[in-house]
Design a protein around this motif. Structure first.
Motif, PDB file in Angstrom:
ATOM      1  N   ARG A  28       0.841  -1.205   0.000  1.00  0.00           N
ATOM      2  CA  ARG A  28       0.000   0.000   0.000  1.00  0.00           C
ATOM      3  C   ARG A  28       0.865   1.240   0.000  1.00  0.00           C
ATOM      4  N   ILE A  62       0.756   5.042   1.498  1.00  0.00           N
ATOM      5  CA  ILE A  62       0.040   5.898   2.446  1.00  0.00           C
ATOM      6  C   ILE A  62       0.622   7.302   2.354  1.00  0.00           C
ATOM      7  N   ILE A  89      -2.203   5.896  11.923  1.00  0.00           N
ATOM      8  CA  ILE A  89      -2.187   5.011  10.759  1.00  0.00           C
ATOM      9  C   ILE A  89      -2.224   3.579  11.274  1.00  0.00           C
ATOM     10  N   ILE A  94       4.958  -0.842   3.602  1.00  0.00           N
ATOM     11  CA  ILE A  94       4.213   0.359   3.202  1.00  0.00           C
ATOM     12  C   ILE A  94       5.142   1.330   2.489  1.00  0.00           C
TER      13      ILE A  94
END
Ligand SMILES: [Cu+2]
Length: 146
Positions: free
Chosen positions: A45, A47, A61, A69
């Motif tokens: 992902r 972010i 988070i 991440i």
């Protein structure tokens, strides 16, 4: 005499094992706290984290244990801000000293920086901007869940 020798050998052994244990324990603690630099091919992902004067958005988070991440750190403020992860104690130390920290990321106004990071252990990681006048309000948390 024989007994003295035994005691000497035994205490040497205890001292030696203690030193060995202390070293491994230190390494493990650091990994428990923040994880480690991630492999770009394993990113699950992206972010986005905005650095403002003087707060992070979002301030909290949530990630999963083992997840890698890609953080995109964007400075939307008028001042340079830093991003550093650690325990509350580590962050306080960083804010009160000028010592260099290899994991600290500096982001100038309107600049964008990337950080690829793997979260290896369940727990809560704190992050902050350890610049002295920013540190009180520029803090956040990364919750690593199972
Ligand atoms: Cu700041």
């Amino acid at each position: 005499m024989y007994r003295m020798l035994l005691i000497f050998l035994f205490s040497t052994f205890v001292l030696f094992s203690y030193t060995a244990f202390a070293e491994t324990n230190q390494l493990n603690n650091e990994e428990v706290l923040i994880g480690k630099p991630g492999d770009p091919s394993q990113v699950s992902r992206t972010i986005k984290l905005a650095l403002l004067d003087n707060m992070f958005l979002p301030p909290e988070i949530t990630v999963s244990e083992g997840e890698t991440i890609k953080f995109v750190l964007k400075n939307l403020g008028n001042n340079t801000h830093h991003f550093l992860m650690g325990s509350v104690d580590d962050l306080k130390k960083a804010a009160s000293t000028k010592r260099k920290n290899e994991h600290l990321i500096r982001v100038k106004p309107s600049e964008e920086k990337e950080l690829i990071w793997q979260f290896t252990k369940v727990g809560t990681i704190n992050f902050a901007c350890p610049i002295r006048d920013h540190f009180k309000t520029m803090r956040g948390k990364i919750i690593v869940k199972k």
